[in-house]
Each structure stands twice: as C-alpha cells, then as structure tokens.
Design a protein around this motif. Structure first.
Motif, PDB file in Angstrom:
ATOM      1  N   SER A  54       0.991  -1.142   0.066  1.00  0.00           N
ATOM      2  CA  SER A  54       0.066  -0.118   0.017  1.00  0.00           C
ATOM      3  C   SER A  54       0.784   1.503   0.051  1.00  0.00           C
ATOM      4  O   SER A  54       0.554   2.376  -0.701  1.00  0.00           O
ATOM      5  N   ALA A  57       1.501   2.081  -3.646  1.00  0.00           N
ATOM      6  CA  ALA A  57       0.427   1.877  -4.650  1.00  0.00           C
ATOM      7  C   ALA A  57       0.368   3.161  -5.270  1.00  0.00           C
ATOM      8  O   ALA A  57      -0.047   3.240  -6.467  1.00  0.00           O
ATOM      9  N   ALA A  76      -3.234  -3.085  -4.330  1.00  0.00           N
ATOM     10  CA  ALA A  76      -2.506  -2.744  -2.947  1.00  0.00           C
ATOM     11  C   ALA A  76      -2.793  -4.007  -2.045  1.00  0.00           C
ATOM     12  O   ALA A  76      -3.832  -4.362  -1.844  1.00  0.00           O
ATOM     13  N   ALA A  97      -4.724   2.757   0.997  1.00  0.00           N
ATOM     14  CA  ALA A  97      -4.626   2.409  -0.452  1.00  0.00           C
ATOM     15  C   ALA A  97      -5.832   3.262  -1.108  1.00  0.00           C
ATOM     16  O   ALA A  97      -5.427   3.809  -2.377  1.00  0.00           O
ATOM     17  N   VAL A 102      -5.917   3.144  -5.693  1.00  0.00           N
ATOM     18  CA  VAL A 102      -5.908   1.900  -6.388  1.00  0.00           C
ATOM     19  C   VAL A 102      -7.145   1.279  -6.974  1.00  0.00           C
ATOM     20  O   VAL A 102      -8.309   1.867  -6.658  1.00  0.00           O
ATOM     21  N   VAL A 105      -8.008  -4.142  -3.943  1.00  0.00           N
ATOM     22  CA  VAL A 105      -7.115  -4.208  -2.845  1.00  0.00           C
ATOM     23  C   VAL A 105      -7.125  -5.867  -2.511  1.00  0.00           C
ATOM     24  O   VAL A 105      -8.067  -6.449  -2.832  1.00  0.00           O
TER      25      VAL A 105
END
Length: 253
Positions: A54, A57, A76, A97, A102, A105
């Motif tokens: 993260s 990211a 991330a 994140a 992003v 996840v």
C-alpha cells in the motif's frame, strides 16, 4: 481436456494479458516499483495488473498513468504477508490505499487465527474491508492455501470470502514454501461454482513456465468456459513467467 489455443504463441499471448506482476519485498524502493510498472508494458501487449504494498500504490498508479497505461490495474496488498488478526490495522491499510487511487485491494486472510480455531475473525475482517472499498475498489482475498492445507478448511474459507464480498479468491502470497497448486486452484474454483458467483481466481506463486500457465488456463476453461479467460475472472501472479512468455513470443530481454 480441450487445449486453450492451438499454438504456444497463442497461449503465451493470452497468459500475458492475465499476468499480475508483483513487488512485495521489505526492501522495495521507488526505483524498483517504477521498473515493475515499466515491465508491465511489453512490445506485444500489457499485463493485467501490478500488485505492490500500500505504501507504493500511489507511485505505481502515477507511473502507469504517466506511461499512458491506465488500463493496467494497481492492486494494493494489505495485511501482508503475515495475515494478522487486527481488523483495525487492515482497515487502516485499505483506507490508505484507497486514498491514492488503487483499483483493487488484496487482503491476506487471517490464516493463523483460522488454524487456531477463530473462524469468525476472517469473516469480520473481509466484511470490514469490503465495506471500506465500497464502489471504489474490488477486493481480493488471499487464502494462503499452502498453510491452511486441509481441503475442507480451504473450501470453508472460500465460501466465507465469497459471502462477504470478495471479487477474487487468490491461492497464496507467494511467500510460503507451498504456493499455488492445481489442487488448491480446483478447490477455489469448486467453491466459486457452488455459490454461482462471478468471483474470479488468482493463481499466485510457483507459476513460472508457459506449460504451467497453460494448465491453469485449461483448468479454468474446462470448469467455466472460454469466456472465463479474461483478467476480470482469471489472473496469474507470477513475475518469472513473463520472461518465458516473451521468449515464446519472440521478444528478447
């Protein structure tokens, strides 16, 4: 089983578009992440995604955008690699994140707690992180199947992950002795089929050659049909695989 494509080149090109390149090392640097993003763009097409911690990211997303590769997803990894049992910590990582834009996840399931008998923490953690993601990012749940080992436990965790909103089930972090195996992938696929869900599969770790990639493509096609061989449904998490695919496509390093 029917073969996915007629030639090695066709399989290599299909697999390349399903690749999720990763850099999840304690000594990662900005330079390494930038190089990873540049590697995601090849002369014969781009990979599907890059997966980073993260903290990197945002850099990955900016780099890919600068390279005009917005279609390459940034994933991330959170709760990585230990699969800890702190929901608050996982939520905090997810929030960080999301703030840097992003696309996805990747949550490592709290597998140690599961093996210790706490079967509720995983469900609660996935639900909390899925709520954080909302409509902003898809959620992958990494199951660490090589540690969970027992097919019944893996199957149960798959069902939990799907019920709580996972968009992808992932075999492993790639940081354990046993990573992706065809046997584990079959268990994940079976759970996906049983719940009639549109959840995808990520086979991560120990996928290094064209022939290994072909086996996952053929397994997926046999279970779900040719339409499943898309990055929205199937990913191959394997950095070393890229070199082998490019070699089969006549691209020199």
């Amino acid at each position: 089983m029917n073969r996915v494509c007629e030639s090695d080149e066709e399989v290599a090109l299909k697999a390349l578009g399903l690749l999720e390149l990763t850099s999840l090392n304690a000594d990662d640097s900005p330079e390494r992440i930038i190089a990873l993003c540049e590697r995601a763009l090849t002369p014969v097409g781009n990979v599907a995604a890059v997966c980073v911690s993260s903290r990197f990211a945002g850099l990955a997303r900016r780099t890919l955008d600068t390279l005009r590769a917005r279609e390459v997803k940034v994933v991330a990894a959170v709760n990585f690699p230990s699969g800890g049992a702190s929901i608050a910590m996982a939520e905090s990582e997810v929030q960080s994140a999301l703030q840097v834009g992003v696309d996805e996840v990747d949550l490592v399931y709290p597998f140690h707690a599961q093996l210790a008998g706490n079967k509720q923490i995983g469900s609660e953690m996935i639900a909390a992180c899925r709520a954080k993601c909302g409509q902003r990012a898809m959620l992958t749940v990494t199951l660490e199947t090589g540690v969970l080992r027992d097919p019944q436990i893996i199957h149960s965790v798959c069902h939990t992950s799907i019920r709580e909103g996972a968009a992808f089930l992932k075999t492993s972090t790639g940081k354990q002795i046993v990573s992706a195996t065809p046997q584990a992938a079959r268990i994940l696929m079976e759970a996906i089929a049983e719940l009639g869900s549109q959840v995808g599969l990520k086979a991560s770790g120990n996928v290094r050659t064209l022939d290994e990639a072909r086996s996952y493509l053929e397994m997926s096609q046999a279970r779900f049909g040719t339409g499943w061989l898309q990055p929205e449904r199937l990913r191959l998490g394997a950095n070393s695989l890229l070199d082998d695919l490019l070699a089969h496509l006549g691209v020199r390093p």
